[in-house]
Design an enzyme around this catalytic site. Structure first.
Site, PDB file in Angstrom:
ATOM      1  N   ASP A  67       0.811  -1.278   0.054  1.00  0.00           N
ATOM      2  CA  ASP A  67      -0.199  -0.010   0.111  1.00  0.00           C
ATOM      3  C   ASP A  67       0.817   1.286  -0.054  1.00  0.00           C
ATOM      4  O   ASP A  67       2.100   1.288   0.164  1.00  0.00           O
ATOM      5  CB  ASP A  67      -0.936  -0.254   1.223  1.00  0.00           C
ATOM      6  CG  ASP A  67      -0.416  -0.611   2.276  1.00  0.00           C
ATOM      7  OD1 ASP A  67       0.975  -0.498   2.548  1.00  0.00           O
ATOM      8  OD2 ASP A  67      -0.910  -0.783   3.630  1.00  0.00           O
ATOM      9  N   ASN A 136      -7.678  -2.339  14.137  1.00  0.00           N
ATOM     10  CA  ASN A 136      -9.114  -2.795  13.904  1.00  0.00           C
ATOM     11  C   ASN A 136      -9.117  -3.975  13.097  1.00  0.00           C
ATOM     12  O   ASN A 136     -10.112  -4.371  12.264  1.00  0.00           O
ATOM     13  CB  ASN A 136     -10.227  -1.587  13.060  1.00  0.00           C
ATOM     14  CG  ASN A 136      -9.348  -1.158  11.797  1.00  0.00           C
ATOM     15  OD1 ASN A 136      -8.198  -1.780  11.417  1.00  0.00           O
ATOM     16  ND2 ASN A 136      -9.794  -0.237  11.260  1.00  0.00           N
ATOM     17  N   HIS A 138      -7.387  -4.415  10.215  1.00  0.00           N
ATOM     18  CA  HIS A 138      -7.236  -4.392   8.755  1.00  0.00           C
ATOM     19  C   HIS A 138      -5.946  -4.932   8.190  1.00  0.00           C
ATOM     20  O   HIS A 138      -4.921  -5.016   9.149  1.00  0.00           O
ATOM     21  CB  HIS A 138      -7.349  -2.815   8.394  1.00  0.00           C
ATOM     22  CG  HIS A 138      -6.186  -1.776   8.751  1.00  0.00           C
ATOM     23  ND1 HIS A 138      -6.467  -0.727   9.570  1.00  0.00           N
ATOM     24  CD2 HIS A 138      -4.945  -1.991   8.614  1.00  0.00           C
ATOM     25  CE1 HIS A 138      -5.054  -0.208   9.528  1.00  0.00           C
ATOM     26  NE2 HIS A 138      -4.237  -0.792   9.260  1.00  0.00           N
ATOM     27  N   GLU A 143     -10.013  -1.889   5.113  1.00  0.00           N
ATOM     28  CA  GLU A 143     -10.531  -1.498   6.464  1.00  0.00           C
ATOM     29  C   GLU A 143     -11.717  -2.535   6.775  1.00  0.00           C
ATOM     30  O   GLU A 143     -12.343  -3.189   5.835  1.00  0.00           O
ATOM     31  CB  GLU A 143     -10.972   0.093   6.630  1.00  0.00           C
ATOM     32  CG  GLU A 143      -9.879   0.993   6.386  1.00  0.00           C
ATOM     33  CD  GLU A 143      -9.000   1.107   7.744  1.00  0.00           C
ATOM     34  OE1 GLU A 143      -9.166   0.372   8.319  1.00  0.00           O
ATOM     35  OE2 GLU A 143      -8.381   2.242   7.574  1.00  0.00           O
TER      36      GLU A 143
HETATM   37  C1  GLP Z   1      -0.826   0.662   8.509  1.00  0.00           C
HETATM   38  C2  GLP Z   1      -0.439  -0.172   7.314  1.00  0.00           C
HETATM   39  C3  GLP Z   1      -0.602  -1.671   7.429  1.00  0.00           C
HETATM   40  C4  GLP Z   1      -0.004  -2.036   8.797  1.00  0.00           C
HETATM   41  C5  GLP Z   1      -0.875  -1.272  10.121  1.00  0.00           C
HETATM   42  C6  GLP Z   1       0.268  -1.576  11.089  1.00  0.00           C
HETATM   43  O1  GLP Z   1      -2.279   1.133   8.490  1.00  0.00           O
HETATM   44  N1  GLP Z   1      -1.012   0.153   5.994  1.00  0.00           N
HETATM   45  O2  GLP Z   1       0.030  -2.373   6.509  1.00  0.00           O
HETATM   46  O3  GLP Z   1      -0.047  -3.267   9.071  1.00  0.00           O
HETATM   47  O4  GLP Z   1      -0.762   0.048   9.788  1.00  0.00           O
HETATM   48  O5  GLP Z   1       0.850  -0.882  11.500  1.00  0.00           O
HETATM   49  P1  GLP Z   1       2.008  -0.832  12.723  1.00  0.00           P
HETATM   50  O6  GLP Z   1       2.876  -2.177  12.331  1.00  0.00           O
HETATM   51  O7  GLP Z   1       2.834   0.654  12.498  1.00  0.00           O
HETATM   52  O8  GLP Z   1       1.388  -1.144  13.942  1.00  0.00           O
END
Ligand code: GLP
Length: 245
Positions: A67, A136, A138, A143
């Site tokens: 992403d 959440n 995702h 989402e």
């Molecule tokens: C973001 C990314 C995800 C990631 C998530 C968790 O929203 N789009 O790919 O897995 O957050 O992030 P973190 O690893 O910083 O907790």
């Protein structure tokens, strides 16, 4: 679904790096699906260490990132492009021509997203996809209430995700409200999926993913239908599932 509850973040990062490295050793031209966020940083550090030690080469590897934020300049400190180069690509021998990261500034995002999925298919599909997970549940930026068969597309970010990701920005208003994300359909086509999580804030999401029903409100729950998923969590993120496994 195989589940590893590791004693801490470092152990989890090392395990994920070892599994990813074994894919590359067995198939040097592996197609990697890569993730950003704070979770995989430790894993990337260990992969760079293996490269520096001469144990691993990325020369033939191709990568596709999950992403990218929409309308954030590529060179912004918070772009996923910057993240990937700083944490991995600048430190290994991957051919930059083989690096694919969604471009959040394209004029025609619909065509871009279609082409992104086509390119993955033309390369033979993703051999191993790394995933983090949102609070959440995702995955990527899919989402709650995302359609399970969706492909790569532009998505609106949930309020809770904007808030969670605001820790990297100066103000909440600076956080982009949209992203390009591989869809759950794209992710599910990967041959092996490694989902990583650490810290107490992910415990509920991990529990809902593993113990709950398959439910679009818990995007990661669809992974239960995938034939090869490895979940790697630290003790805090795994705290609510340890009695079930
Ligand atoms: C973001 C990314 C995800 C990631 C998530 C968790 O929203 N789009 O790919 O897995 O957050 O992030 P973190 O690893 O910083 O907790």
């Amino acid at each position: 679904m195989e589940i590893f509850i590791c004693k801490d973040y470092d152990h989890a990062s090392k395990l994920a790096a070892n599994i990813l490295a074994s894919h590359i050793l067995l198939k040097p031209d592996s197609i990697l699906g890569l993730a950003t966020g704070s979770t995989p940083v430790g894993m990337y550090k260990y992969l760079v260490e293996k490269f520096n030690a001469g144990e691993l080469s990325f020369k033939e590897v191709k990568s596709f990132n999950l992403d990218e934020y929409v309308k954030l300049p590529k060179d912004d400190v918070n772009s996923y492009y910057t993240f990937m180069y700083e944490n991995l690509f600048n430190h290994i021998d991957i051919d930059k021509e083989n690096v694919n990261i969604p471009d959040g500034n394209v004029v025609d995002p619909i065509k871009f997203c279609d082409d992104y999925d086509k390119k993955i298919d033309e390369c033979g599909g993703i051999d191993v996809q790394i995933l983090g997970i949102g609070q959440n549940a995702h995955i990527g930026f899919n989402e709650p209430d995302s359609v399970f068969y969706e492909k790569t597309r532009v998505v609106d970010l949930a309020e809770s995700t904007i808030k969670a990701n605001s820790r990297f920005f100066n103000t909440l208003e600076e956080v982009p409200t949209q992203a390009i994300s591989m869809g759950i359909g794209t992710i599910m086509k990967s041959k092996h999926i490694i989902l990583m999580a650490n810290g107490e804030s992910k415990a509920e999401a991990i529990k809902n993913m593993i113990v709950g029903d398959i439910d679009p409100k818990v995007p990661a729950s669809i992974l239960k239908l995938h034939p090869r998923v490895t979940v790697i969590v630290d003790e805090e993120a795994g705290a609510l599932v340890k009695d079930y496994i």
